[in-house]
Design a protein around this motif. Structure first.
Motif, PDB file in Angstrom:
ATOM      1  N   ASP A  77      -1.679   8.468  -2.705  1.00 14.07           N
ATOM      2  CA  ASP A  77      -1.139   9.287  -1.617  1.00 14.07           C
ATOM      3  C   ASP A  77      -1.824   8.973  -0.284  1.00 14.07           C
ATOM      4  O   ASP A  77      -1.717   9.727   0.673  1.00 14.07           O
ATOM      5  CB  ASP A  77      -1.256  10.777  -1.947  1.00 14.07           C
ATOM      6  CG  ASP A  77      -2.693  11.241  -2.109  1.00 14.07           C
ATOM      7  OD1 ASP A  77      -3.627  10.417  -1.965  1.00 14.07           O
ATOM      8  OD2 ASP A  77      -2.886  12.436  -2.387  1.00 14.07           O
ATOM      9  N   THR A  78      -2.494   7.837  -0.221  1.00 14.87           N
ATOM     10  CA  THR A  78      -3.163   7.387   1.001  1.00 14.87           C
ATOM     11  C   THR A  78      -2.575   6.036   1.414  1.00 14.87           C
ATOM     12  O   THR A  78      -1.981   5.336   0.591  1.00 14.87           O
ATOM     13  CB  THR A  78      -4.680   7.233   0.771  1.00 14.87           C
ATOM     14  OG1 THR A  78      -4.891   6.344  -0.332  1.00 14.87           O
ATOM     15  CG2 THR A  78      -5.329   8.582   0.480  1.00 14.87           C
ATOM     16  N   PRO A  79      -2.717   5.654   2.686  1.00 18.65           N
ATOM     17  CA  PRO A  79      -2.153   4.378   3.141  1.00 18.65           C
ATOM     18  C   PRO A  79      -2.626   3.196   2.291  1.00 18.65           C
ATOM     19  O   PRO A  79      -3.776   3.160   1.835  1.00 18.65           O
ATOM     20  CB  PRO A  79      -2.655   4.267   4.583  1.00 18.65           C
ATOM     21  CG  PRO A  79      -2.812   5.687   5.023  1.00 18.65           C
ATOM     22  CD  PRO A  79      -3.319   6.406   3.789  1.00 18.65           C
ATOM     23  N   VAL A 107       0.473  -1.733  -5.943  1.00 18.84           N
ATOM     24  CA  VAL A 107       0.167  -0.368  -5.531  1.00 18.84           C
ATOM     25  C   VAL A 107       1.424   0.237  -4.911  1.00 18.84           C
ATOM     26  O   VAL A 107       2.183  -0.450  -4.234  1.00 18.84           O
ATOM     27  CB  VAL A 107      -1.018  -0.297  -4.539  1.00 18.84           C
ATOM     28  CG1 VAL A 107      -2.325  -0.673  -5.226  1.00 18.84           C
ATOM     29  CG2 VAL A 107      -0.787  -1.157  -3.327  1.00 18.84           C
ATOM     30  N   HIS A 108       1.640   1.529  -5.174  1.00 18.36           N
ATOM     31  CA  HIS A 108       2.801   2.234  -4.628  1.00 18.36           C
ATOM     32  C   HIS A 108       2.320   3.520  -3.993  1.00 18.36           C
ATOM     33  O   HIS A 108       1.462   4.208  -4.528  1.00 18.36           O
ATOM     34  CB  HIS A 108       3.822   2.542  -5.732  1.00 18.36           C
ATOM     35  CG  HIS A 108       5.202   2.755  -5.212  1.00 18.36           C
ATOM     36  ND1 HIS A 108       5.535   3.794  -4.359  1.00 18.36           N
ATOM     37  CD2 HIS A 108       6.343   2.064  -5.419  1.00 18.36           C
ATOM     38  CE1 HIS A 108       6.821   3.720  -4.073  1.00 18.36           C
ATOM     39  NE2 HIS A 108       7.339   2.683  -4.691  1.00 18.36           N
ATOM     40  N   ARG A 109       2.887   3.841  -2.880  1.00 17.55           N
ATOM     41  CA  ARG A 109       2.526   5.048  -2.135  1.00 17.55           C
ATOM     42  C   ARG A 109       3.381   6.221  -2.592  1.00 17.55           C
ATOM     43  O   ARG A 109       4.551   6.054  -2.933  1.00 17.55           O
ATOM     44  CB  ARG A 109       2.763   4.772  -0.651  1.00 17.55           C
ATOM     45  CG  ARG A 109       2.435   5.892   0.294  1.00 17.55           C
ATOM     46  CD  ARG A 109       1.037   5.802   0.840  1.00 17.55           C
ATOM     47  NE  ARG A 109       0.762   6.964   1.671  1.00 17.55           N
ATOM     48  CZ  ARG A 109       0.874   6.985   2.988  1.00 17.55           C
ATOM     49  NH1 ARG A 109       1.244   5.896   3.643  1.00 17.55           N
ATOM     50  NH2 ARG A 109       0.603   8.083   3.659  1.00 17.55           N
ATOM     51  N   VAL A 110       2.811   7.403  -2.583  1.00 16.96           N
ATOM     52  CA  VAL A 110       3.552   8.652  -2.766  1.00 16.96           C
ATOM     53  C   VAL A 110       3.218   9.558  -1.589  1.00 16.96           C
ATOM     54  O   VAL A 110       2.253   9.329  -0.864  1.00 16.96           O
ATOM     55  CB  VAL A 110       3.233   9.349  -4.107  1.00 16.96           C
ATOM     56  CG1 VAL A 110       3.756   8.533  -5.288  1.00 16.96           C
ATOM     57  CG2 VAL A 110       1.754   9.631  -4.257  1.00 16.96           C
ATOM     58  N   GLY A 111       4.042  10.582  -1.415  1.00 20.40           N
ATOM     59  CA  GLY A 111       3.865  11.501  -0.299  1.00 20.40           C
ATOM     60  C   GLY A 111       4.843  11.184   0.811  1.00 20.40           C
ATOM     61  O   GLY A 111       5.781  10.405   0.632  1.00 20.40           O
TER      62      GLY A 111
END
Length: 145
Positions: free
Chosen positions: A15-17, A85-89
Motif C-alpha cells: 500500500d506504499t509507492p 510488486v503490485h500496489r493497493v490503495g
C-alpha cells in the motif's frame, strides 16, 4: 537450472509507492544477458472515458497466488531472476500500479517470461481495480480471481 525459490527474488502487494530501482536491483544476476521490465501506470482514460483516480483492493491470498504464478513462469522459462510488486490503495493518474522484472540469459527469453508473468498476474491474482471516471461514474474491474 536453479530452483524457483532461488529465481523468485521479490514478490509483494503493497500500500506504499513502488520502486523501479528496488525491483530492478532484485533481479540483478551476473548470468543474465537480458532484463525485461514492465511498469504499469494509472492512465487518464479507459474505454473512451476520462479516469480521475482508481483504487486497488487485494484478497488476502494475493501474494500466495502471485507466488504460484511466478513459480509457473520460472518452471516454463529459463529465468535467472524474477520480481513482481503490485500496489493497493488509492492511486492517481501517473502512479505506478505494478512492476514486473525478469532476468534471463537472453533478451527474447526475458521478454517472453516477463509478458507471461504480467499477463498471468492480471488474469489470475485476486486484485481488483475500482475506477472513478470524470463523468462521475465508476466501475470495478477484475485484475484476477
Amino acid at each position: 537450472m536453479q530452483s524457483a525459490s532461488d529465481a523468485i527474488r521479490l514478490l509483494a502487494v503493497r500500500d506504499t509507492p513502488l520502486s523501479l530501482d528496488e525491483v530492478y536491483a532484485a533481479v540483478g544476476d551476473p548470468a543474465a544477458g537480458g532484463i525485461a521490465v514492465f511498469v504499469g501506470t494509472v492512465r487518464d482514460h479507459d474505454g473512451g472515458a476520462g479516469v480521475d483516480a482508481l483504487g486497488y483492493t487485494a484478497h488476502p491470498s494475493a501474494e500466495d497466488e502471485m507466488r504460484r504464478v511466478a513459480e509457473k513462469v520460472v518452471a516454463s522459462h529459463p529465468v535467472r531472476a524474477l520480481a513482481a510488486v503490485h500496489r493497493v490503495g488509492d492511486l492517481v493518474v501517473g502512479d505506478i500500479a505494478v512492476i514486473v522484472a525478469v532476468a534471463c540469459a537472453h533478451r527474447a527469453e526475458a521478454f517472453g517470461a516477463c509478458r507471461e508473468m504480467i499477463d498471468d498476474l492480471k488474469r489470475e491474482v485476486p486484485i481488483w481495480k475500482h475506477q472513478r471516471f470524470s463523468d462521475g461514474t465508476e466501475e470495478w474491474v477484475g485484475a484476477g480471481g
